[in-house]
Write a protein that holds these residues in place. Structure first.
Motif, PDB file in Angstrom:
ATOM      1  N   ILE A  82     -12.261  -4.756   7.925  1.00  0.00           N
ATOM      2  CA  ILE A  82     -12.694  -5.148   6.586  1.00  0.00           C
ATOM      3  C   ILE A  82     -11.740  -4.520   5.575  1.00  0.00           C
ATOM      4  O   ILE A  82     -11.525  -3.306   5.586  1.00  0.00           O
ATOM      5  N   ASN A  83     -11.199  -5.346   4.691  1.00  0.00           N
ATOM      6  CA  ASN A  83     -10.130  -4.920   3.784  1.00  0.00           C
ATOM      7  C   ASN A  83      -8.984  -4.318   4.601  1.00  0.00           C
ATOM      8  O   ASN A  83      -8.500  -3.224   4.326  1.00  0.00           O
ATOM      9  N   TYR A  84      -8.575  -5.081   5.608  1.00  0.00           N
ATOM     10  CA  TYR A  84      -7.552  -4.636   6.552  1.00  0.00           C
ATOM     11  C   TYR A  84      -6.312  -5.519   6.454  1.00  0.00           C
ATOM     12  O   TYR A  84      -6.409  -6.739   6.304  1.00  0.00           O
ATOM     13  N   GLY A  85      -5.155  -4.892   6.544  1.00  0.00           N
ATOM     14  CA  GLY A  85      -3.890  -5.593   6.658  1.00  0.00           C
ATOM     15  C   GLY A  85      -3.006  -4.848   7.639  1.00  0.00           C
ATOM     16  O   GLY A  85      -2.890  -3.616   7.577  1.00  0.00           O
ATOM     17  N   GLY A  86      -2.375  -5.571   8.552  1.00  0.00           N
ATOM     18  CA  GLY A  86      -1.575  -4.925   9.580  1.00  0.00           C
ATOM     19  C   GLY A  86      -0.387  -4.151   9.027  1.00  0.00           C
ATOM     20  O   GLY A  86      -0.114  -3.021   9.435  1.00  0.00           O
ATOM     21  N   ARG A  87       0.332  -4.761   8.094  1.00  0.00           N
ATOM     22  CA  ARG A  87       1.489  -4.060   7.510  1.00  0.00           C
ATOM     23  C   ARG A  87       1.034  -2.827   6.733  1.00  0.00           C
ATOM     24  O   ARG A  87       1.703  -1.784   6.744  1.00  0.00           O
ATOM     25  N   ASP A  88      -0.107  -2.959   6.041  1.00  0.00           N
ATOM     26  CA  ASP A  88      -0.650  -1.824   5.298  1.00  0.00           C
ATOM     27  C   ASP A  88      -0.980  -0.688   6.263  1.00  0.00           C
ATOM     28  O   ASP A  88      -0.691   0.490   5.977  1.00  0.00           O
ATOM     29  N   GLU A  89      -1.567  -1.025   7.402  1.00  0.00           N
ATOM     30  CA  GLU A  89      -1.910  -0.006   8.403  1.00  0.00           C
ATOM     31  C   GLU A  89      -0.644   0.699   8.898  1.00  0.00           C
ATOM     32  O   GLU A  89      -0.615   1.939   9.012  1.00  0.00           O
ATOM     33  N   ILE A  90       0.401  -0.065   9.179  1.00  0.00           N
ATOM     34  CA  ILE A  90       1.639   0.539   9.670  1.00  0.00           C
ATOM     35  C   ILE A  90       2.293   1.399   8.584  1.00  0.00           C
ATOM     36  O   ILE A  90       2.805   2.501   8.852  1.00  0.00           O
ATOM     37  N   THR A  91       2.256   0.917   7.339  1.00  0.00           N
ATOM     38  CA  THR A  91       2.841   1.679   6.229  1.00  0.00           C
ATOM     39  C   THR A  91       2.122   3.010   6.054  1.00  0.00           C
ATOM     40  O   THR A  91       2.758   4.072   5.887  1.00  0.00           O
ATOM     41  N   ARG A  92       0.794   2.984   6.090  1.00  0.00           N
ATOM     42  CA  ARG A  92       0.023   4.224   5.918  1.00  0.00           C
ATOM     43  C   ARG A  92       0.234   5.165   7.099  1.00  0.00           C
ATOM     44  O   ARG A  92       0.275   6.392   6.932  1.00  0.00           O
ATOM     45  N   THR A  93       0.370   4.613   8.281  1.00  0.00           N
ATOM     46  CA  THR A  93       0.630   5.448   9.447  1.00  0.00           C
ATOM     47  C   THR A  93       2.003   6.103   9.345  1.00  0.00           C
ATOM     48  O   THR A  93       2.166   7.293   9.667  1.00  0.00           O
ATOM     49  N   ALA A  94       2.989   5.341   8.885  1.00  0.00           N
ATOM     50  CA  ALA A  94       4.325   5.910   8.696  1.00  0.00           C
ATOM     51  C   ALA A  94       4.294   7.038   7.669  1.00  0.00           C
ATOM     52  O   ALA A  94       4.956   8.071   7.836  1.00  0.00           O
ATOM     53  N   ALA A  95       3.498   6.849   6.606  1.00  0.00           N
ATOM     54  CA  ALA A  95       3.379   7.898   5.588  1.00  0.00           C
ATOM     55  C   ALA A  95       2.731   9.153   6.181  1.00  0.00           C
ATOM     56  O   ALA A  95       3.154  10.287   5.889  1.00  0.00           O
ATOM     57  N   ALA A  96       1.704   8.966   7.012  1.00  0.00           N
ATOM     58  CA  ALA A  96       1.059  10.121   7.646  1.00  0.00           C
ATOM     59  C   ALA A  96       2.024  10.834   8.591  1.00  0.00           C
ATOM     60  O   ALA A  96       2.042  12.075   8.660  1.00  0.00           O
ATOM     61  N   LEU A  97       2.823  10.060   9.288  1.00  0.00           N
ATOM     62  CA  LEU A  97       3.803  10.647  10.209  1.00  0.00           C
ATOM     63  C   LEU A  97       4.867  11.415   9.429  1.00  0.00           C
ATOM     64  O   LEU A  97       5.274  12.517   9.823  1.00  0.00           O
ATOM     65  N   ALA A  98       5.311  10.856   8.299  1.00  0.00           N
ATOM     66  CA  ALA A  98       6.305  11.544   7.469  1.00  0.00           C
ATOM     67  C   ALA A  98       5.737  12.847   6.911  1.00  0.00           C
ATOM     68  O   ALA A  98       6.433  13.872   6.834  1.00  0.00           O
ATOM     69  N   GLN A  99       4.453  12.806   6.523  1.00  0.00           N
ATOM     70  CA  GLN A  99       3.827  14.026   6.005  1.00  0.00           C
ATOM     71  C   GLN A  99       3.741  15.095   7.099  1.00  0.00           C
ATOM     72  O   GLN A  99       3.965  16.291   6.837  1.00  0.00           O
ATOM     73  N   ALA A 100       3.430  14.671   8.326  1.00  0.00           N
ATOM     74  CA  ALA A 100       3.371  15.623   9.436  1.00  0.00           C
ATOM     75  C   ALA A 100       4.747  16.225   9.718  1.00  0.00           C
ATOM     76  O   ALA A 100       4.865  17.422   9.998  1.00  0.00           O
ATOM     77  N   ALA A 101       5.774  15.396   9.624  1.00  0.00           N
ATOM     78  CA  ALA A 101       7.134  15.900   9.833  1.00  0.00           C
ATOM     79  C   ALA A 101       7.521  16.878   8.731  1.00  0.00           C
ATOM     80  O   ALA A 101       8.123  17.927   8.989  1.00  0.00           O
ATOM     81  N   ARG A 102       7.134  16.542   7.499  1.00  0.00           N
ATOM     82  CA  ARG A 102       7.459  17.428   6.373  1.00  0.00           C
ATOM     83  C   ARG A 102       6.752  18.772   6.508  1.00  0.00           C
ATOM     84  O   ARG A 102       7.289  19.816   6.128  1.00  0.00           O
ATOM     85  N   ALA A 103       5.523  18.745   7.067  1.00  0.00           N
ATOM     86  CA  ALA A 103       4.768  19.985   7.249  1.00  0.00           C
ATOM     87  C   ALA A 103       5.235  20.781   8.456  1.00  0.00           C
ATOM     88  O   ALA A 103       4.748  21.889   8.695  1.00  0.00           O
ATOM     89  N   GLY A 104       6.169  20.215   9.229  1.00  0.00           N
ATOM     90  CA  GLY A 104       6.695  20.916  10.390  1.00  0.00           C
ATOM     91  C   GLY A 104       5.851  20.744  11.636  1.00  0.00           C
ATOM     92  O   GLY A 104       6.078  21.427  12.643  1.00  0.00           O
ATOM     93  N   ASP A 105       4.885  19.816  11.598  1.00  0.00           N
ATOM     94  CA  ASP A 105       4.020  19.606  12.758  1.00  0.00           C
ATOM     95  C   ASP A 105       4.686  18.762  13.835  1.00  0.00           C
ATOM     96  O   ASP A 105       4.195  18.716  14.969  1.00  0.00           O
TER      97      ASP A 105
END
Length: 537
Positions: A419-442
């Motif tokens: 619901i209120n879902y988009g595949g590209r949006d999901e991938i974009t948000r996941t990439a942002a979470a991954l970038a944040q984890a990399a920035r935090a050194g995780d």
């Protein structure tokens, strides 16, 4: 509960204990079906007669208990989040009661901002009224963002001083609350009985704000109240209008009272005994026997064709979405009967906001009604939501999260509704979470792999889609689960969604079981006899 939290005859720890004791007593009273406390008795009786699920109030009750410890809000956004947690679950129960009675308090999607502001106005009115109680306890529940506009006012209030800054702040806050409470378009399209309730509440709160304005310095000494005359001028005509409205409305009479589960989560063992099997197919159809090694683990469905189904019958498009509800239930019944582990349904995409407001409202209202009163509550279905809360009504988000929590221990079908879902949006948000984890050194960005990406997705445990099925004759995947459906077998059928039932799901799974899945490997070549081999040479 607010009264218990605000009592001035006890220190905070004791008041917190009183709220906690009241909550536990309500849990016991729900199990017993009655109470010696008149307030809890009324609540228990109403909940049992109208089949209300009071477990959704646990968060609001916890928030009330925690209010005793004091709250501070940096800005209006933090303040509004607290308001939503405190008020919306109770409003949700009221709406559910109206729906059960046959007079739904329909909330229009294009008026969602009005509803939010009305709740904010009610909470702000309550805060201004209770200043004389809150301030001696060290509580100032107005956001810092509002206070800084009036230099010195926070010290004045905490010291109980009525100053020009205090008077100016109170004047601005009452004007703001009055503005938020005045939403004339909010009740348009509602049943008149429900509309009269909301309109009367708004009038009473505006009268309360008049009393706050008139109190002056006494506001810091005692809670102001509207005069009896002012209240009578509002309530007398409202009661006459309400009596007329309800006399013209055929209401649903509550059924026999039933035992209710306590507010705390039901244990998995106790819940499993209360679960029922799906109802059989009306025509007696039974699922095919699919070998375990040919059975898909995850089927995803694009439920397409509701609007076209309605237009083909000269009906408004929203009617197609209403008619498509039973097909959703059929898919779930069929998945349970055939033993499918995972089913994902595409209910509302991020692109669907481009549609007509009435159509959007119908879709989201149907989802909300199904969560509250649908036939899935007692099935062995673990419900999950995939999507983003932006622009969705708060009460729908609350209901989705409530069902996720309520069904989290079920072990049958895992049903994910997008619901209120988009595949590209999901991938974009996941990439942002991954970038944040990399920035935090995780995580080391040089060694990021597919597993790392999958772990940062909203549901990391969601398996890949084996079979993606779309109804309605279109042959595209429409931004649906692009990460999970990379190797999915595709299945397109011409029938519109309202015309399908569980047999169509079984047919799709049967066809899937006949396909040879290679995932990039070379096709298997059947062994040939010697004569065939000689001829081929």
């Amino acid at each position: 509960m607010d009264d218990l939290a605000d009592q001035r005859d006890a220190p905070p720890a004791e008041r917190e204990a009183r709220v906690e004791a009241w909550t536990h007593a309500l849990q016991d009273d729900l199990a017993a079906g009655t109470s010696t406390d008149p307030v809890r008795h009324a609540l228990v009786d109403t909940a049992l007669r109208w089949h209300l699920d009071l477990s959704s109030l646990r968060g609001a009750m916890t928030s009330t208990r925690e209010d005793v410890r004091g709250r501070r809000f940096a800005d209006w956004d933090q303040w509004r989040a607290w308001c939503t947690e405190e008020v919306v679950p109770w409003v949700d129960q009221l709406r559910h009661l109206f729906e059960q009675a046959g007079a739904p308090m329909t909330l229009r999607l294009d008026r969602h901002k009005d509803y939010e502001q009305f709740v904010d106005g009610a909470q702000l009115t309550d805060i201004l009224t209770d200043l004389s109680t809150d301030l001696p306890q060290g509580d100032l529940l107005l956001p810092h963002e509002a206070l800084v506009a009036f230099p010195g006012v926070e010290d004045d209030l905490r010291q109980g001083r009525w100053s020009p800054a205090t008077a100016a702040l109170i004047g601005e806050m009452t004007a703001l609350a009055r503005q938020w409470l005045t939403q004339p378009a909010m009740t348009r399209g509602m049943h008149p009985g429900a509309a009269i309730v909301l309109d009367t509440v708004a009038c009473l709160m505006r009268a309360q704000l008049d009393a706050v304005d008139a109190a002056g310095p006494a506001l810091l000494e005692r809670a102001p109240r509207p005069t009896l005359v002012a209240r009578a001028r509002i309530l007398a005509p409202a009661r006459l209008r309400a009596r007329l409205a309800w006399s013209l409305t055929p209401l649903t009479v509550p059924g026999p009272r039933r035992p209710s589960a306590p507010l705390s989560a039901v244990s998995p063992a106790a819940e499993s005994t209360a679960l029922r099997p799906p109802p059989p197919h009306p025509g007696g159809a039974r699922p095919p026997q699919i070998p375990a090694d040919r059975m898909p683990a995850h089927v995803a469905v694009i439920m397409d064709g509701n609007g076209r189904w309605a237009q083909q019958r000269d009906l408004p498009r929203p009617q197609g979405h209403r008619t498509g509800g039973p097909a959703v239930h059929e898919m779930i019944y069929g998945a349970l009967e055939i033993g499918l582990p995972h089913l994902t349904l595409y209910a509302f995409s991020t692109e669907n906001w481009k549609r007509d407001t009435d159509e959007i409202t119908t879709i989201l209202d149907a989802i909300r009604h199904d969560l509250d009163d649908g036939p899935l509550r007692d099935l062995d279905v673990r419900q999950r939501w995939l999507g983003h809360p932006d622009k969705l009504p708060d009460e729908l988000v609350h209901a989705l999260r409530r069902e996720e929590h309520r069904t989290r221990n079920r072990t049958g079908l895992t049903l994910t509704v997008c619901i209120n879902y988009g595949g590209r949006d999901e991938i974009t948000r996941t990439a942002a979470a991954l970038a944040q984890a990399a920035r935090a050194g995780d995580i080391d960005p040089r060694f990021i792999g597919e597993d790392d990406f999958a772990r940062h997705m909203p549901h990391p445990d969601m398996p890949d889609v084996d079979l993606l099925w779309r109804t309605g004759g279109e042959q595209r995947t429409s931004n649906f689960l692009p990460w999970h459906a990379t190797y999915a077998e595709l299945h397109f059928t011409p029938r519109y969604w309202p015309d399908v039932d569980r047999r169509d799901l079984w047919q799709a799974i049967t066809e899937y079981s006949r396909r040879q899945r290679r995932h990039g490997a070379a096709p298997l070549i059947p062994a040939r006899d010697d004569a065939s081999a000689s001829l081929s040479r």
